[in-house]
Design an enzyme around this catalytic site. Sequence first.
Site, PDB file in Angstrom:
ATOM      1  N   ASP A 160      -3.238  -6.143   4.834  1.00  0.00           N
ATOM      2  CA  ASP A 160      -4.090  -7.258   5.262  1.00  0.00           C
ATOM      3  C   ASP A 160      -4.287  -8.319   4.192  1.00  0.00           C
ATOM      4  O   ASP A 160      -4.550  -9.466   4.502  1.00  0.00           O
ATOM      5  CB  ASP A 160      -5.467  -6.725   5.682  1.00  0.00           C
ATOM      6  CG  ASP A 160      -5.432  -6.252   7.121  1.00  0.00           C
ATOM      7  OD1 ASP A 160      -4.903  -6.992   7.964  1.00  0.00           O
ATOM      8  OD2 ASP A 160      -5.909  -5.137   7.381  1.00  0.00           O
TER       9      ASP A 160
ATOM     10  N   ASN B 273       0.844  -1.198   0.000  1.00  0.00           N
ATOM     11  CA  ASN B 273       0.000   0.000   0.000  1.00  0.00           C
ATOM     12  C   ASN B 273       0.878   1.246   0.000  1.00  0.00           C
ATOM     13  O   ASN B 273       2.104   1.145   0.008  1.00  0.00           O
ATOM     14  CB  ASN B 273      -0.967  -0.026   1.197  1.00  0.00           C
ATOM     15  CG  ASN B 273      -0.209  -0.132   2.500  1.00  0.00           C
ATOM     16  OD1 ASN B 273       0.550   0.756   2.856  1.00  0.00           O
ATOM     17  ND2 ASN B 273      -0.384  -1.249   3.201  1.00  0.00           N
TER      18      ASN B 273
ATOM     19  N   LYS C 244       9.235 -17.063 -10.495  1.00  0.00           N
ATOM     20  CA  LYS C 244       8.422 -15.986 -11.069  1.00  0.00           C
ATOM     21  C   LYS C 244       7.296 -16.559 -11.946  1.00  0.00           C
ATOM     22  O   LYS C 244       7.551 -17.379 -12.823  1.00  0.00           O
ATOM     23  CB  LYS C 244       9.324 -15.069 -11.911  1.00  0.00           C
ATOM     24  CG  LYS C 244       8.595 -13.861 -12.401  1.00  0.00           C
ATOM     25  CD  LYS C 244       9.447 -13.029 -13.345  1.00  0.00           C
ATOM     26  CE  LYS C 244       8.537 -12.062 -14.067  1.00  0.00           C
ATOM     27  NZ  LYS C 244       9.082 -11.586 -15.304  1.00  0.00           N
TER      28      LYS C 244
END
Length: 400
Positions: free
Chosen positions: A279, A210, A289
Site C-alpha cells: 500500500d 513486504n 539512482k
Amino acid sequence: MKFKNKKILLGITGSIAIYKAADLLRKLTKNYGADVQVIMTNSALRFMSPLVFETFSGKNVYSSIFDEGYVGTRHIDFAKEADIVLICPATANIIAKAASGIADDLLSTIILAAGTKTVFAPAMNVNMYKNPATMENMDKLKKIGYGFIDSETGMLACNDIGKGKLTNIDKILEYLNMTLNGTNKLKGKKVLVTAGPTREYLDPVRYISNRSSGKMGLALAEEAKKEGAEVLLVTGPVSIDIPNDLETIKVESAIEMRDTLIQNSDSVDFLFMAAAIEDLCPAEYIDTKIKKNDTITEIPIKLAPDIVSEFRQKNKKTCIVGFSVEMNDGKERSINKMQKKGLDYIVWNNPKDDGVGFEHDTNEVTLFSQNGHEWFLSKNSKRNIAENIIKIITESGKNK
Ligand code: C5P
C-alpha cells in the site's frame, strides 16, 4: 480413477501389512497407470523380496543411499519428482524418525526432503500405536502438515485387537485420488489468483515491498487447477517454483497488478486475492539512482489503488475471496474489510502465531463469509488450507 502421468513414490517399511502394499502397487500401476518408484527400508526387505515390487512397478527398487547403480543426490531428485510420497505400511519407527528429522537411510532421507508431500498409512501393534510417544510423533507431523491415512481397529497380526491395522487399499486409493486428481469441484469455472508482494519503486534500484512469499497464492492456484478450474495466476516478484503448466503473468507494481487483473476479468467466477499489495508507494518516481549525498531525509508516500475494490465495482458476479493480515482485533478488522471492499469471503491470518502467514509453508486461518459464518482452519500445510478454503467456498457458494 486414473493416475496417468502421476508420479508416486511408495515408501515401504517393515510391517507384516507389506503384502497389502504389493496389491496396492499392482492396482496403481496396472489398473490406474501410475508411475511408481518403490523405496524399501532394510526391515521391509526382510519381509518381502524387492522382486515383487520391481515386477509391479517395472523399475529398480532402492533401499540404501549407497546402492549400486544409485548415483549422487538421487534421493533429492526422488523427493522433488514425486507428486506424492506415500509411506505404506508406515511403522512407528519411520514415523518417529520423520517426526525427529532423522535421515539415516534412503527412505527417511527422502521423507525429510519431500516434507509435507508425504503421507503416512500407519500399521503397527495397538500398544505401539497408543504409546504417547507415537501419538505425539503423529500429532507433531500432522501439525507440520504431513498427511495421514489413519489405521483401523481390528484383529492385528499379533492377535491383539485394537487400533493399528493398515486401512484398506480402497481407502488409500481414494485418498490418492482426492489428493492427486481432486473431485472436479471447479470444472468449467474461471479462477483468477493473485500471489506474492508488489514492489513500489522509488528509483530504478530501490523499492518498498513486504515479506509475502507467494506460497498461499500458489497453493490456491494449484488446488483450483486440480479441481478442474481454468486458472490464471497473477504474481508479484517471488522466488518459489511455479509449475510450467500453470498459466502465470508476472507483475511488479500494484498498478501493473491492477491493470493485469482488469484486463483478465472477463467472466471470472472466482477471484482469490492472496497477494500482499504494497500500500505504501513513493509519491514520486525518480528515474536515476538517488545518490547518497542527495539530501533526502523523507520519502513522501501515496497509497496504492485498492485493487480488489475496483475489481468488485466492475465485476458484480465474481465470488471474491480477500486475505487479511491482522494481529490485534483481527476478527473485527477482517470482517470490516470484507464489508468495505465488497468481498464474499475473507481469510484472516494472524502472523503473530507460530508458523502462520508470510514465508511459512504452513498456515492457520479463519475464513469469514458475508452472511456471518466462520470456519477455523487449524494449522496445516498451505496446500491443505487452500484445499479446505476451496471446499468450503464451493459448498457454500457466493455471498453465503
Ligand atoms: O491490505 P489489506 O488488509 O487491505 O488487504 C485486504 C485484501 O485487499 C487482500 O485480499 C489484498 O490482496 C487486497 N488489497 C488490494 N489492494 C490494495 C491492498 C489490498 O486489492 N491496495
